[in-house]
Design a protein around this motif. Structure first.
Motif, short mmCIF file in Angstrom:
data_model
loop_
_atom_site.label_atom_id
_atom_site.label_comp_id
_atom_site.label_asym_id
_atom_site.label_seq_id
_atom_site.Cartn_x
_atom_site.Cartn_y
_atom_site.Cartn_z
N SER A 299 0.85 -1.19 0.00
CA SER A 299 0.00 0.00 0.00
C SER A 299 0.88 1.24 0.00
CB SER A 299 -0.94 0.00 1.22
OG SER A 299 -0.19 0.05 2.42
N ARG A 300 0.27 2.35 -0.41
CA ARG A 300 0.96 3.64 -0.40
C ARG A 300 0.04 4.64 0.28
NH1 ARG A 300 4.92 6.31 -3.95
NH2 ARG A 300 4.84 4.50 -5.30
N ASN A 301 0.60 5.39 1.23
CA ASN A 301 -0.16 6.46 1.88
C ASN A 301 -0.16 7.65 0.93
OD1 ASN A 301 -0.69 8.88 3.43
ND2 ASN A 301 -0.46 7.60 5.27
N GLU A 302 -1.32 7.99 0.41
CA GLU A 302 -1.42 9.05 -0.60
C GLU A 302 -1.03 10.42 -0.04
OE1 GLU A 302 -1.72 8.47 -3.75
OE2 GLU A 302 -1.95 6.33 -3.32
N LYS A 303 -1.23 10.64 1.27
CA LYS A 303 -0.89 11.94 1.86
C LYS A 303 0.61 12.10 2.06
CE LYS A 303 -5.24 12.69 4.25
NZ LYS A 303 -5.90 12.86 5.53
N THR A 304 1.25 11.05 2.58
CA THR A 304 2.68 11.16 2.90
C THR A 304 3.57 10.58 1.81
OG1 THR A 304 2.75 9.02 4.02
CG2 THR A 304 2.15 10.95 5.36
N GLY A 305 3.02 9.72 0.98
CA GLY A 305 3.82 9.04 -0.04
C GLY A 305 4.56 7.83 0.49
N ASP A 306 4.43 7.53 1.79
CA ASP A 306 5.12 6.38 2.37
C ASP A 306 4.60 5.09 1.75
OD1 ASP A 306 6.64 7.97 4.03
OD2 ASP A 306 5.34 7.72 5.78
N CYS A 307 5.51 4.16 1.52
CA CYS A 307 5.19 2.89 0.86
C CYS A 307 5.36 1.74 1.86
CB CYS A 307 6.11 2.67 -0.33
SG CYS A 307 5.94 3.95 -1.59
N TYR A 308 4.33 0.92 1.98
CA TYR A 308 4.30 -0.16 2.97
C TYR A 308 4.13 -1.52 2.30
CZ TYR A 308 3.56 3.74 6.10
OH TYR A 308 3.70 4.92 6.78
N VAL A 309 4.73 -2.53 2.94
CA VAL A 309 4.58 -3.92 2.51
C VAL A 309 4.15 -4.72 3.73
CG1 VAL A 309 5.79 -5.96 1.62
CG2 VAL A 309 6.34 -3.70 0.71
N ASN A 310 3.15 -5.57 3.53
CA ASN A 310 2.67 -6.46 4.58
C ASN A 310 3.30 -7.83 4.38
OD1 ASN A 310 0.58 -4.35 4.00
ND2 ASN A 310 -0.21 -5.17 5.90
N LEU A 311 3.77 -8.42 5.49
CA LEU A 311 4.41 -9.73 5.45
C LEU A 311 3.69 -10.69 6.38
CD1 LEU A 311 8.15 -8.61 5.87
CD2 LEU A 311 6.95 -9.12 3.72
N ARG A 312 3.65 -11.94 5.99
CA ARG A 312 3.22 -13.04 6.84
C ARG A 312 4.47 -13.84 7.15
NH1 ARG A 312 0.02 -15.69 10.46
NH2 ARG A 312 0.00 -17.89 10.02
N LEU A 313 4.79 -14.03 8.43
CA LEU A 313 6.01 -14.70 8.86
C LEU A 313 5.66 -15.86 9.78
CD1 LEU A 313 7.94 -11.45 9.86
CD2 LEU A 313 8.04 -12.64 7.65
N GLU A 314 6.50 -16.89 9.77
CA GLU A 314 6.28 -17.99 10.71
C GLU A 314 7.59 -18.71 10.99
OE1 GLU A 314 3.17 -20.21 8.80
OE2 GLU A 314 4.55 -21.21 7.43
#
Length: 195
Positions: free
Chosen positions: A157-172
């Protein structure tokens, strides 16, 4: 199996799984992408002692006495010496663990969680930032067990206001018998090629 573990540990020592200063850009990551597996073990006393020292939970002599003297009703008594033992010793001693009803010394959940944080950190590299790590310890990991840390990308996802870019991870973390002992969801912020 131990030879494969040794090869994986050698690769970790060489930094093969660590992204380091080479940025992992948000645009280059795809949902479903697997993280390189990292293996540790067989877990033993030196691993448990290293963690206890690193997190400041190791006690000796007077500081140990200060921690156990008020636990008379719930304290652990060493069956061989009759001395009081701190309950945290179940993470470093098979005898202490058995006295608490466990089959062997049990790995601290904090250590299992730290292994998943390391996996995320190695994958994202120095330019990434671990925003959150929500862990659950589901089953015990005992001394003598192997643990494979693995994961994959579940979304971006990308925060449209800040431009920050995020990735979600599933870990085990998975024991040698295939049982998941620790699971987590993580959110990491990665740099963008447009920055």
């Amino acid at each position: 199996q131990l030879e494969a573990v040794g090869r994986n540990l050698d690769a970790q020592l060489r930094g093969d799984f660590r992204r380091g200063s080479d940025p992992r850009y948000w645009e280059d990551v795809q949902a479903g992408e697997a993280l390189p597996e990292e293996v540790v073990g067989p877990y033993d006393e030196s691993d448990g002692s290293a963690l206890m020292a690193a997190i400041g939970a190791a006690n000796a002599f007077a500081t140990k006495w200060a921690a156990v003297r008020y636990r008379k009703g719930s304290g652990l008594i060493d069956p061989e010496t009759g001395a009081r033992r701190h309950p945290i010793d179940r993470h470093m001693s098979d005898a202490a663990a058995r006295a608490q009803g466990l089959p062997r010394a049990v790995v601290s959940g904090v250590h299992s969680q730290a292994l998943l944080a390391k996996l995320a950190g190695d994958w994202m590299g120095d330019a990434g930032f671990l925003c959150s790590l929500d862990c659950r310890c589901r089953r015990p990991l005992y001394f003598g067990d192997l643990s494979t840390q693995r994961g994959y990308v579940t979304g971006k996802s990308r925060n449209e206001k800040t431009g920050d870019c995020y990735v979600n991870l599933r870990l085990e973390g998975v024991r040698q018998d295939g049982v998941v002992h620790t699971e987590a969801e993580a959110v990491v912020r990665l740099p963008s090629r447009t920055e």
